[in-house]
Design a protein around this motif. Sequence first.
Motif, mmCIF file in Angstrom:
data_model
loop_
_atom_site.group_PDB
_atom_site.id
_atom_site.type_symbol
_atom_site.label_atom_id
_atom_site.label_comp_id
_atom_site.label_asym_id
_atom_site.label_seq_id
_atom_site.Cartn_x
_atom_site.Cartn_y
_atom_site.Cartn_z
ATOM 1 N N SER A 228 77.377 14.253 75.368
ATOM 2 C CA SER A 228 76.166 14.789 75.363
ATOM 3 C C SER A 228 74.900 14.133 75.613
ATOM 4 O O SER A 228 73.711 14.268 75.638
ATOM 5 C CB SER A 228 75.823 15.667 74.180
ATOM 6 O OG SER A 228 76.634 16.563 74.016
ATOM 7 N N TRP A 229 75.255 12.487 75.927
ATOM 8 C CA TRP A 229 74.373 11.706 76.083
ATOM 9 C C TRP A 229 74.334 11.238 77.532
ATOM 10 O O TRP A 229 75.231 11.182 77.994
ATOM 11 C CB TRP A 229 74.498 10.127 75.386
ATOM 12 C CG TRP A 229 74.346 10.242 74.077
ATOM 13 C CD1 TRP A 229 75.079 10.627 73.027
ATOM 14 C CD2 TRP A 229 73.280 9.496 73.346
ATOM 15 N NE1 TRP A 229 74.615 10.541 71.742
ATOM 16 C CE2 TRP A 229 73.392 9.847 72.003
ATOM 17 C CE3 TRP A 229 71.960 8.873 73.648
ATOM 18 C CZ2 TRP A 229 72.607 9.355 70.872
ATOM 19 C CZ3 TRP A 229 71.203 8.532 72.530
ATOM 20 C CH2 TRP A 229 71.498 8.606 71.368
ATOM 21 N N TRP B 290 69.223 13.149 76.181
ATOM 22 C CA TRP B 290 70.077 14.103 75.829
ATOM 23 C C TRP B 290 70.432 15.473 76.534
ATOM 24 O O TRP B 290 69.377 16.172 76.827
ATOM 25 C CB TRP B 290 69.520 14.709 74.083
ATOM 26 C CG TRP B 290 69.788 13.796 73.081
ATOM 27 C CD1 TRP B 290 70.322 12.114 73.231
ATOM 28 C CD2 TRP B 290 69.470 13.657 71.883
ATOM 29 N NE1 TRP B 290 70.290 11.726 72.272
ATOM 30 C CE2 TRP B 290 69.554 12.372 71.083
ATOM 31 C CE3 TRP B 290 68.802 14.772 71.194
ATOM 32 C CZ2 TRP B 290 69.499 12.068 69.884
ATOM 33 C CZ3 TRP B 290 68.610 14.632 69.599
ATOM 34 C CH2 TRP B 290 68.962 13.162 68.977
ATOM 35 N N ALA B 291 71.619 15.626 76.856
ATOM 36 C CA ALA B 291 71.959 16.837 77.587
ATOM 37 C C ALA B 291 72.003 18.102 77.114
ATOM 38 O O ALA B 291 71.754 19.043 77.380
ATOM 39 C CB ALA B 291 73.378 16.499 78.330
ATOM 40 N N ALA B 292 72.493 17.868 75.742
ATOM 41 C CA ALA B 292 72.527 19.076 74.662
ATOM 42 C C ALA B 292 71.592 18.613 73.323
ATOM 43 O O ALA B 292 71.618 17.430 73.043
ATOM 44 C CB ALA B 292 73.886 19.263 74.478
ATOM 45 N N ILE B 293 71.113 19.663 72.939
ATOM 46 C CA ILE B 293 70.537 19.258 71.651
ATOM 47 C C ILE B 293 71.264 19.568 70.641
ATOM 48 O O ILE B 293 71.786 18.906 69.430
ATOM 49 C CB ILE B 293 69.172 20.115 71.250
ATOM 50 C CG1 ILE B 293 68.255 19.942 72.675
ATOM 51 C CG2 ILE B 293 68.464 19.767 70.266
ATOM 52 C CD1 ILE B 293 67.731 18.294 73.093
ATOM 53 N N TYR B 294 71.481 21.034 70.201
ATOM 54 C CA TYR B 294 72.266 21.530 69.018
ATOM 55 C C TYR B 294 73.856 21.907 69.598
ATOM 56 O O TYR B 294 74.239 21.919 70.694
ATOM 57 C CB TYR B 294 71.675 22.791 68.606
ATOM 58 C CG TYR B 294 70.321 22.707 68.072
ATOM 59 C CD1 TYR B 294 69.986 21.694 67.017
ATOM 60 C CD2 TYR B 294 69.343 23.358 68.723
ATOM 61 C CE1 TYR B 294 68.618 21.557 66.685
ATOM 62 C CE2 TYR B 294 67.942 23.236 68.427
ATOM 63 C CZ TYR B 294 67.618 22.391 67.247
ATOM 64 O OH TYR B 294 66.144 22.094 66.860
ATOM 65 N N PRO B 295 74.787 21.774 68.769
ATOM 66 C CA PRO B 295 76.034 22.193 69.005
ATOM 67 C C PRO B 295 75.966 23.727 69.293
ATOM 68 O O PRO B 295 75.104 24.544 68.931
ATOM 69 C CB PRO B 295 76.855 22.153 67.560
ATOM 70 C CG PRO B 295 75.860 21.397 66.518
ATOM 71 C CD PRO B 295 74.577 21.612 67.067
ATOM 72 N N ARG C 34 71.785 5.110 76.291
ATOM 73 C CA ARG C 34 73.322 5.416 76.296
ATOM 74 C C ARG C 34 73.960 3.925 76.421
ATOM 75 O O ARG C 34 74.886 3.586 75.665
ATOM 76 C CB ARG C 34 73.925 6.367 77.094
ATOM 77 C CG ARG C 34 75.479 6.684 77.087
ATOM 78 C CD ARG C 34 75.624 7.732 78.002
ATOM 79 N NE ARG C 34 76.999 8.279 77.947
ATOM 80 C CZ ARG C 34 77.914 7.782 78.498
ATOM 81 N NH1 ARG C 34 77.639 6.659 79.568
ATOM 82 N NH2 ARG C 34 79.400 7.862 78.459
ATOM 83 N N HIS C 35 73.548 3.481 77.529
ATOM 84 C CA HIS C 35 74.092 1.974 77.940
ATOM 85 C C HIS C 35 73.862 0.974 76.760
ATOM 86 O O HIS C 35 74.768 0.291 76.380
ATOM 87 C CB HIS C 35 73.233 1.449 79.288
ATOM 88 C CG HIS C 35 73.759 0.423 79.587
ATOM 89 N ND1 HIS C 35 74.763 0.042 80.086
ATOM 90 C CD2 HIS C 35 73.175 -0.976 79.481
ATOM 91 C CE1 HIS C 35 75.128 -1.304 80.515
ATOM 92 N NE2 HIS C 35 74.003 -1.899 80.095
#
Lengths: 367, 367
Positions: A63-64, A354-359, A70-71
């Motif tokens: 999700s990063w 962030w590609a997603a925030i919450y599950p 991230r790197h």
Amino acid sequence: MQFETNGSAPRRLHHLLTRWIIGAWIVAMMAACANQTTAPVPDASRNTPAAYATGSSASVLPSWRDGSARHAILTFIANVTREGSATFVPPEARIAVFDNDGTLWSEQPAPFQLLFMIDRLKAAAPAHPEWQRSSAFRALMAHDVSALSEHRKELLQMLSVANSSMTTDEYDQSIRSWLTSATHPTLHRPYTELVYQPQLELLDLLRANGFQVWIVSGGTAEFMRTWVTEAYGIPPDRVVGTQEKLTYEMRNGKGVLVRHPGFDFVDDGAGKPVGIFRAIGRRPILAFGNSDGDREMLEYTATGPGPSLALLVHHDDAEREFAYDRKSSLARLDKAWNEAVERGWVVVSMKRDWAAIYPMPKSALAK
Amino acid sequence: MQFETNGSAPRRLHHLLTRWIIGAWIVAMMAACANQTTAPVPDASRNTPAAYATGSSASVLPSWRDGSARHAILTFIANVTREGSATFVPPEARIAVFDNDGTLWSEQPAPFQLLFMIDRLKAAAPAHPEWQRSSAFRALMAHDVSALSEHRKELLQMLSVANSSMTTDEYDQSIRSWLTSATHPTLHRPYTELVYQPQLELLDLLRANGFQVWIVSGGTAEFMRTWVTEAYGIPPDRVVGTQEKLTYEMRNGKGVLVRHPGFDFVDDGAGKPVGIFRAIGRRPILAFGNSDGDREMLEYTATGPGPSLALLVHHDDAEREFAYDRKSSLARLDKAWNEAVERGWVVVSMKRDWAAIYPMPKSALAK
């Protein structure tokens, strides 16, 4: 030998509570709005972990999004785990500390623990008929922002009374019970689902690489301990927080701890390195925060003798979460940001990184 | 919201320090004696672990003689680990807490941390020429017991000054350095060798049965952390102790913690359940102490909802260690003994129950 309360503690406490209280009227207002309109439920497909993962080593931190944050994380983990290298850190010294509110889960429109404390106050009201004459109480019930702001001190006192006197076992039960029923005023999900999916993946990755993961929060440990093991996989003894006043007593033949108004230790700002030293006894090599209250924790970590990584979440995503930083009255990110720029700390953009925030919502997963 | 120091804390602190200081003149006196006569080195063969082990399951707890104490321990461990039984306790709740001084290692003629603090005082003397005019300092250097007893308060202040102002990193180094060179005034062994062999075996047995083992001591965590991992296999973050005053500062571009005179929290007596709750967050199921300072910890453990085991070491072995209990001015075992009798806690007799006291000296092992 003197036995005095640290002179700066009451000031820090006041500061912390003031910040929370300013948030309190916002939530009161938003809760009022929520009664009238239904905020859109987040589109689960947009939040699906891995949906956006691209670039190298896509299987870790899915999700990063690929980018400098991230790197930096992957490089740091590789460096400290590479045996024989100059940057190698033995597993027992791989200590990672995370702030909680705004770093591991959301904190808007107010820290969730404060929302719990306000609900405790409302629940305690029938036992306190004198509160009906209180301007602060009337303002709270009427969601009267300006009146509440004028009667902050009175509100604090009521909050304090409503959240003390019981045993820690009783308080623990009330936290657990609240968490199973309460939902966020605008996102309409249980609070424990409002944890950040990219951070869950980071916690897993750190543990898989021999790190010990700790929470170091301005909230109280006892509030967090009831749910962090299930939510984050962090055991209750790895939670460092603000400490309420407690006394040991015998009640009905049983040894119990009784809560009293006020705090013995405030785990915020310059208190965080102290809390870390006392509970962990070693300087962390990775620290993750999101506001000025985390500045000293990041500084203490980043100025240690070996390799280190300091990170800040930047809340810049009003569409998927919330956007607030230098001007925020609650959880301001200003001085820490300046220090991040100066010292090369990693600022993580929620929007970009962030590609997603919450599950996925549990209700959606069950389908 | 109030922010006051717990009213009972200074009293407990004074009590704790008074007990320590009373011990201080004993050690001064004994150290003086040690300069003149050489106490016999313990006969290593009499202390060899397993030499006396008899009876059932002799391979576990070999330095524990068969008897009611050993039986109570083995029965308890069997009960809480038997899956499906009514007494089963899941591993995450198998919390065992041990006092340190007098429970895991010796504490006579005074707690070893106090001996360290006195050595720090002597080492700091050249930087404090004003101390030469102090009656307490002169009494300390002359081993003048009665004069020292009269100037206790002054001695406390000097101890406090000599053990503060430096950073925690600097203090940590001075503890490590002291431990490598200091030896016990009458037993002539490094302090870290004066740990109890039967307890080392018990710690191992508990861990092998899924227990989390913690130290909960009236001493400070930072003193213990430097050596407990090597001595007991207990990591630095599982040490709960009295907390010195600390402030966070930047010095030469590095974030440091600076020690100040006085304590923020005293982990003794009724403080121990508070320290346990704050650090561990769960009620222990096994507690082991040796004095009235452990009474509330044992009571808190023994009055929990499930199975529990509370134990006290009784120092009744003047020949192999020391003998002291109800009348001792240092580490008195009186009220806790009464409660042990009343509640059925296990009293472990060093003389009867322990086949060995200390591990083989390292010097003997090297031969």
